[in-house]
Design a protein around this motif. Structure first.
Motif, PDB file in Angstrom:
ATOM      1  N   ARG A  25       0.846  -1.183   0.000  1.00  0.00           N
ATOM      2  CA  ARG A  25       0.000   0.000   0.000  1.00  0.00           C
ATOM      3  C   ARG A  25       0.888   1.242   0.000  1.00  0.00           C
ATOM      4  O   ARG A  25       1.659   1.458   0.943  1.00  0.00           O
ATOM      5  N   ARG A  29      -0.255   9.469   2.591  1.00  0.00           N
ATOM      6  CA  ARG A  29      -0.585  10.481   3.577  1.00  0.00           C
ATOM      7  C   ARG A  29       0.648  11.187   4.125  1.00  0.00           C
ATOM      8  O   ARG A  29       0.545  12.244   4.724  1.00  0.00           O
ATOM      9  N   CYS A  57      -3.931  15.678   0.727  1.00  0.00           N
ATOM     10  CA  CYS A  57      -3.267  14.461   0.269  1.00  0.00           C
ATOM     11  C   CYS A  57      -2.827  14.628  -1.178  1.00  0.00           C
ATOM     12  O   CYS A  57      -3.159  15.610  -1.840  1.00  0.00           O
ATOM     13  N   THR A  61      -4.082   9.806  -4.590  1.00  0.00           N
ATOM     14  CA  THR A  61      -4.410   8.872  -3.515  1.00  0.00           C
ATOM     15  C   THR A  61      -5.711   8.147  -3.817  1.00  0.00           C
ATOM     16  O   THR A  61      -6.710   8.786  -4.153  1.00  0.00           O
ATOM     17  N   TYR A  65      -8.348   4.952   0.567  1.00  0.00           N
ATOM     18  CA  TYR A  65      -7.424   5.319   1.643  1.00  0.00           C
ATOM     19  C   TYR A  65      -7.882   6.590   2.346  1.00  0.00           C
ATOM     20  O   TYR A  65      -7.745   6.723   3.562  1.00  0.00           O
ATOM     21  N   ARG A  68     -10.968   5.702   4.626  1.00  0.00           N
ATOM     22  CA  ARG A  68     -10.640   4.940   5.826  1.00  0.00           C
ATOM     23  C   ARG A  68      -9.644   5.676   6.734  1.00  0.00           C
ATOM     24  O   ARG A  68      -9.845   5.747   7.949  1.00  0.00           O
ATOM     25  N   ASN A  69      -8.582   6.219   6.153  1.00  0.00           N
ATOM     26  CA  ASN A  69      -7.507   6.782   6.965  1.00  0.00           C
ATOM     27  C   ASN A  69      -7.764   8.208   7.420  1.00  0.00           C
ATOM     28  O   ASN A  69      -7.363   8.589   8.523  1.00  0.00           O
ATOM     29  N   ASP A  70      -8.410   8.999   6.579  1.00  0.00           N
ATOM     30  CA  ASP A  70      -8.614  10.407   6.903  1.00  0.00           C
ATOM     31  C   ASP A  70     -10.007  10.695   7.456  1.00  0.00           C
ATOM     32  O   ASP A  70     -10.157  11.574   8.305  1.00  0.00           O
ATOM     33  N   ALA A  72     -12.179   8.186   8.642  1.00  0.00           N
ATOM     34  CA  ALA A  72     -12.597   7.132   9.583  1.00  0.00           C
ATOM     35  C   ALA A  72     -13.902   6.464   9.163  1.00  0.00           C
ATOM     36  O   ALA A  72     -14.721   6.094  10.004  1.00  0.00           O
ATOM     37  N   ASN A  74     -15.013   3.228   7.797  1.00  0.00           N
ATOM     38  CA  ASN A  74     -14.435   1.903   7.628  1.00  0.00           C
ATOM     39  C   ASN A  74     -15.389   0.891   7.014  1.00  0.00           C
ATOM     40  O   ASN A  74     -15.107  -0.310   7.033  1.00  0.00           O
TER      41      ASN A  74
END
Length: 218
Positions: A25, A29, A57, A61, A65, A68-70, A72, A74
Motif C-alpha cells: 500500500r 498520507r 493528500c 491517492t 485510503y 478509511r484513513n482520513d 474514519a 471503515n
C-alpha cells in the motif's frame, strides 16, 4: 529460468491470478505532513455522505485510503487493491464503484456515499435490513460491496429479475460461500426498496373511504 509470479499476474494454466502476496500500500498520507518532497499534496474538497470534507493528500491517492484513513469511514474494505473483489465499493453519483482504483481527485465534483451513509442501526437502509433479515453474512468482509452493489441496482433497476441480480453481483467475491443467502437478501432488498418508495397506503385511505361512503342521500 521461469520468473517468479507476482501478485496480479495471470496464470494461463489455472485461469486465475496469483494471489500469494498483496501489493504494497503506497504511503500517500506522508505527503500531507511534508515528509516527502517528491510528492505534492493538495487540499481537496469532496462530498461524502452529504457532508463536504476537505482532505490534504496527493491527488492520486485512492479514494479508499482517504475514506478509511482520513475520514474514519471503515465500511469500505481493502481487499485486493486491484478493483476486482468489490469489498471497497462505494456509491458515486448512485453507481457502485471500486474505490481502491479511483483517485480522490476524480470525485471532487461528485457525490460519494459509503455504507455508513446508507443507514444506521436505528434506521437501516432497506438493503441493509434485507441482509439482516436473511442472515446473509458469515465473516462479513464482502458485505460492504454486496450491499453497495444491490443499493445501486435498486436505484437503477428496481424490478430486476434473478438473472439481472446475479449479473450485477458476479464480480463481488465471497470467500465464505454464502451466495444463496446473499441472493435471497438481494431479492428481498429490491422488494423492500420498492415498498419504501411506494405511496403510503394511509395517505390514500381518506379518498378511498370517501368513495366507499358515496353521496349522502337527499
Amino acid at each position: 529460468m521461469r520468473a517468479k509470479a507476482r501478485y496480479g499476474d495471470w496464470d494461463a494454466r489455472s485461469g486465475s491470478r496469483f494471489c500469494h502476496h498483496r501489493p504494497p500500500r503506497p504511503v500517500y498520507r506522508l505527503a500531507c505532513r511534508g515528509s516527502d518532497p517528491h510528492v505534492s499534496a493538495s487540499s481537496i474538497s469532496i462530498r461524502v455522505n452529504n457532508t463536504q470534507q476537505i482532505v490534504c493528500c496527493d491527488p492520486k491517492t485512492p479514494l479508499l485510503y482517504v475514506l478509511r484513513n482520513d475520514l474514519a469511514l471503515n465500511g469500505p474494505k481493502f481487499g485486493c487493491g486491484l478493483g476486482e473483489c468489490g469489498a471497497c465499493a462505494v456509491l458515486i453519483d448512485g453507481r457502485a464503484v471500486r474505490s481502491c482504483v479511483v483517485p480522490v481527485a476524480a470525485v471532487q465534483s461528485r457525490s460519494v456515499v459509503t455504507l455508513e451513509g446508507l443507514g444506521n442501526g436505528d434506521a437501516p437502509h432497506p438493503v441493509q435490513q434485507a441482509f439482516i433479515d436473511e442472515n446473509a453474512a458469515q465473516c462479513g468482509y464482502c458485505l460492504n460491496g454486496m450491499i453497495i452493489t444491490v443499493a445501486a441496482l435498486a436505484l437503477r433497476e428496481p424490478h430486476a429479475n434473478d438473472d439481472e441480480i446475479k449479473h450485477a453481483l458476479e464480480h463481488n467475491l465471497c470467500r465464505c460461500g454464502t451466495h444463496r443467502e446473499i441472493l435471497a437478501a438481494a431479492k428481498r432488498a429490491l422488494m423492500l426498496s420498492k415498498a419504501a418508495h411506494s405511496p403510503d397506503s394511509q395517505s390514500e385511505q381518506p379518498a378511498d373511504r370517501k368513495a366507499d361512503q358515496g353521496e349522502p342521500n337527499a
